[in-house]
Design an enzyme around this catalytic site. Structure first.
Site, PDB file in Angstrom:
ATOM      1  N   ASP A  57      67.480  22.274 -19.511  1.00 30.80           N
ATOM      2  CA  ASP A  57      65.838  23.229 -19.208  1.00 30.80           C
ATOM      3  C   ASP A  57      65.816  24.385 -20.656  1.00 30.80           C
ATOM      4  O   ASP A  57      65.473  25.683 -20.749  1.00 30.80           O
ATOM      5  CB  ASP A  57      65.519  23.764 -18.333  1.00 30.80           C
ATOM      6  N   ASP A  98      57.972  24.339 -12.453  1.00 31.33           N
ATOM      7  CA  ASP A  98      58.228  23.098 -11.930  1.00 31.33           C
ATOM      8  C   ASP A  98      58.002  22.464 -11.427  1.00 31.33           C
ATOM      9  O   ASP A  98      57.480  23.494  -9.988  1.00 31.33           O
ATOM     10  CB  ASP A  98      59.753  22.551 -11.710  1.00 31.33           C
ATOM     11  N   ASP A 102      65.624  24.232 -14.174  1.00 29.97           N
ATOM     12  CA  ASP A 102      66.869  24.252 -13.005  1.00 29.97           C
ATOM     13  C   ASP A 102      67.676  23.267 -13.794  1.00 29.97           C
ATOM     14  O   ASP A 102      69.200  23.702 -13.492  1.00 29.97           O
ATOM     15  CB  ASP A 102      66.712  24.085 -11.300  1.00 29.97           C
TER      16      ASP A 102
END
Length: 864
Positions: free
Chosen positions: A578, A268, A574
């Site tokens: 996901d 990310d 997070d």
């Protein structure tokens, strides 16, 4: 070899079984269960039972309980709403979106784990524990599919090979010794024949056969590498404990070694590569750029009023203003906090603005639409619909724009292109671009019923302004990305941000370089990747470095495509959405600070500080696990091969062995266990991160290990066999009795063999480096184990001779034993200068066997 020796062998088997049980128990103890990874705090909740309100633990709730709920509470179980007023539930822990859902009789279902954002009510419990939506999700994520890691597969192969070789050799030795014994070719220490047909009694003959059988069992004991599972367990456990200091909580022990084989990391951007501390640094109001960004002198009061109304009403954050006039406290997501903080700078009174209008309908921001909207009633007849979100998407919905003096103008193509260039300029400066737009609406056009199903108008909007939000890169990220590149691990950025913003951040972090930016295959939009066929995704996946405007499903598709290409994939995430990608990846890395509980439960390792540099430390430790296991295998195989060949050659040639059962059990139990402790706790070195990752099909025993093993094993075998067969002459033992001379010779061979292993333990620390002493004094456990082994060996030879079958040695023989062991150091130094082929030795054997099989098939085909 007497009955005592046989008892020792039996006791060793029992100890080995106990040790294996202990290792399994250690793994279960060290590997935290999913439910134990986070500390559970047993909360107390109000419950209505039999019309009486009582306090009960959330673990004691049962179906049929009535639970009162108020703002700030966490829903303790699944249930249905009985009654309530303005009850709003934050379901982000289940859906991953900052979505506040209003509950009423039309939408009464409540899910465990969600939080009450507003209002109050009562619910009837319909499901608890694993029967809740949360419980079923956790059960699915926690399922152990029983897959073996790449290292476990290799270890099983090595252990099986060694076991088969050991059993084969032991069987051959047993047959040869029995043939020698029963044909009268074995002699007693005094030179007489051990077994004479028709003369030797049945009992004596049986005991002689049992003695030979014990020798064969001892050879099997030496060959089977039972120290290997212990070394693996210790290495994984030690690494797990050390990784905690580097801000990484390991939930599954096997992920430690898998991380060392990772070939790519899909990371990310927000919070991992960047600090997630956002501030508004650029503002565009139509054609005008505010400088500084809080300069309100240029804008009219009508423009400022509309902007402030949109900021205050269209937000999931909040502003708390202390009564004493202190600094206002802003809460919400980092993006919301940045926008609200900017709103305060341009004169927003949060509570006053919200009190002047009433909210009719809210569409929270979500990762699919990349925008969120709100409808507010500002008068008896008028409604304002405010939109906020990704600048290029909001701009595409605008049919007009508001100038700085408050006048509205139609959106021409030239104006659109000009505003688009402003967005691109901000994005190329690594800014997150957010646009504000609104459209006036009449109250009579708002549906009176089913207001919660009203789709807010998304077209014919009027652009109010755009802001650029800066989220600076974390310190040390660029160096960490460079380390990954040097280690052969490709870092890919997967983000929901604008492609241009993603490019700029990737350039800043070192993920992209200036030459890569223009390549479309290296930088791709999530929608483009999503719409490709499966084969096309697989083809392009290797080339993707940055994916912008991606959804969680795009990340999952990328992970699947990379795995099909043979990559070992690590993924950071997070959000709850996901979880599929984290679960699909070989190693799932969730964020400890910003990560949801679902993300943490579906991951293998939790990064406690949300920092990408901690991910690199995990890679370093993962490689250390693999390297330490290789060190121990080299050390143990050298010991095993040398002991096996010495005993087999001696047994076949003379009918007796220089290393008896008790001595070999000392070597096997103590040296293996202590050797595992010493080599399994070696800390990672800088050279590990410079190597390329180990592929799934690469052999566990490398050519370098084979070379080191061969040199040391051949040296030990040759030297010790020379002393075994000619020791009596070398040591001038002609005046001693035959039995005592054999004991001195065998004791010396045993002592020299043990010191060879002690010195070779240093060589095993650095299979490739010539300097085997680098950092050795910093590993206090290694030094302590070498010292303990040396002291125990001295005690065995000098004071435990009756039990181990040894005699005391003179100081000259002690020095010679140590000198023979010490020769292994210069021998290893010289041996490491010998080059080895790049192709693994195992491939040559496979090629030979496959070639022979091919010729046989051709011959059979020709005959037919």
């Amino acid at each position: 070899m007497d009955q005592a020796d046989w008892a020792v062998v039996s006791e060793h088997s029992r100890i080995r079984a106990l040790r294996q049980q202990g290792q399994q128990g250690l793994v279960k103890t060290l590997e935290p269960a999913p439910a134990q990874c986070e500390q559970l705090v047993e909360g107390c909740h109000a419950v209505i039972r039999g019309g009486k309100r009582i306090g009960a633990s959330i673990f004691d709730l049962v179906v049929g309980d009535v639970v009162p709920l108020k703002i700030g509470d966490q829903v303790p179980a699944d249930g249905v709403l009985i009654s309530g007023q303005s009850l709003a539930i934050d379901e982000s822990s289940m859906t991953g979106e900052s979505k506040i859902v209003h509950k009423d009789q039309k939408a009464p279902m409540l899910m465990s784990g969600c939080k009450v954002a507003d209002g109050y009510g009562s619910m009837l419990v319909t499901g608890v524990g694993t029967n809740t939506e949360w419980g079923m999700l956790m059960a699915n994520l926690s399922e152990d599919i029983g897959e073996e890691t790449p290292l476990q597969v290799r270890l099983n192969g090595v252990a099986t090979l060694i076991g088969v070789v050991g059993l084969s050799v032991a069987g051959a030795v047993l047959v040869v010794l029995w043939l020698r014994y029963f044909t009268g070719h074995s002699n007693n220490p005094d030179g007489t024949t051990e077994f004479v047909a028709g003369t030797t009694g049945a009992k004596q003959g049986f005991m002689g056969a049992i003695r030979i059988f014990t020798i064969a069992v001892t050879i099997v004991v030496v060959a089977v590498p039972e120290g290997l599972p212990l070394a693996v367990t210790l290495t994984l456990a030690y690494s797990m404990r050390k990784m905690m200091r580097d801000k990484a909580l390991v939930r599954r022990l096997s992920s430690c070694e898998t991380m060392g084989s990772a070939t790519t990391i899909c990371s990310d951007k927000t919070g991992t590569l960047t600090l997630n501390k956002m501030t508004v640094v650029e503002v565009y109001l139509s054609e005008t750029k505010l400088n500084p960004c809080d300069n309100t002198g240029l804008m009219s009061s009508s423009v400022a009023s509309l902007l402030i109304e949109g900021i205050a009403q269209n937000t999931a954050g909040a502003v708390f203003s202390p009564e004493d006039g202190g600094t206002a406290e802003v809460t919400g997501s980092p993006t919301e906090k940045a926008i609200l903080s900017w709103g305060l700078k341009i004169g927003m009174d949060f509570n006053d603005v919200r009190s002047r209008s009433s909210v009719l309908r809210v569409l929270p921001f979500n990762s699919v639409k990349k925008c969120g909207g709100v409808a507010v009633q500002v008068s008896d007849d008028n409604v304002h619909i405010h939109w906020k979100g990704a600048a290029e998407l909001v701009l595409a919905s605008c049919k007009s724009w508001l100038s700085i003096d408050g006048s509205a103008h139609p959106m021409s193509s030239d104006k659109y292109n000009e505003l688009k260039r402003s967005i691109d300029d901000m994005a190329m400066s690594s800014l997150r671009c957010i646009a504000f737009a609104y459209c006036p609406w009449e109250l009579r056009m708002v549906p009176k019923e089913d207001l919660d199903k009203w789709q807010l108008p998304e077209d014919n909007l009027t652009l109010l302004g755009m802001v650029g939000i800066k989220d600076p890169c974390r310190q040390g990220v660029r160096e960490a990305v460079q380390l990954c590149s040097a280690a052969g691990v490709k870092v890919r950025m997967v983000t929901g941000d604008n492609v241009e913003t993603a490019k700029a951040i990737a350039l800043e972090c070192g993920i992209l370089n200036a030459n890569d930016v223009e390549s479309e295959t290296i930088v791709i939009e999530g929608k483009v990747f999503r719409e490709m066929s499966e084969s096309a995704r697989e083809e392009v996946a290797d080339k993707i470095t940055v994916m912008g405007r991606s959804s969680p499903n795009d990340k999952l598709l990328l992970v699947q495509a990379l795995k099909r290409k043979g990559h070992v994939v690590a993924v950071t995430g997070d959000g709850t959405n996901d979880a599929p990608a984290l679960h699909e990846a070989d190693i799932g890395l969730s964020m400890g600070i910003s990560g949801t509980e679902v993300a943490k439960e579906s991951s293998d390792i939790i990064i406690l500080d949300d920092d990408f540099t901690s991910v690199v430390k995990v890679v370093r430790w993962g490689r250390s696990v693999y390297a330490n296991i290789q060190k121990f295998i080299q050390f143990q195989l050298t010991t095993t091969v040398a002991a096996l060949v010495i005993n087999v050659v001696a047994a076949v040639s003379s009918g007796d062995v220089p290393l008896n059962a008790v001595q070999l059990l000392w070597v096997n139990l103590i040296m293996d266990t202590l050797g595992a402790l010493a080599l399994a706790t070696e800390p990672p070195t800088d050279s590990l991160i410079k190597r390329h990752p180990v592929g799934r099909r690469e052999p566990l025993i490398t050519n370098i290990m084979w070379r080191n093993l061969f040199i040391q094993a051949v040296y030990q075998i040759v030297v010790l066999l020379v002393f075994n067969f000619d020791g009596q002459r070398i040591f001038h033992l002609h005046n001693e009795s035959q039995e005592h001379a054999d004991k001195i010779k065998n004791t010396f061979v045993f002592n020299a063999f043990v010191f060879c292993q002690i010195f070779n333990e240093f060589n095993a620390r650095e299979p490739e480096e010539k300097n085997v002493f680098r950092g050795v004094t910093r590993n206090h456990l290694f030094m302590a184990i070498v010292g303990i082994t040396t002291v125990l060996q001295t005690l065995i030879v000098e004071f435990l001779g009756k039990f181990f079958g040894t005699v005391r040695l003179g100081w000259k023989l002690w020095l010679l034993s140590v000198a023979i062991g010490a020769v292994s150091w210069p021998l290893a130094y010289l041996g490491k200068s010998i080059p080895v082929p790049a192709r693994p030795f195992q491939d040559y054997f496979k090629h030979c066997f496959s070639g022979r099989r091919k010729r046989q098939d051709e011959e059979q085909g020709g005959k037919s």
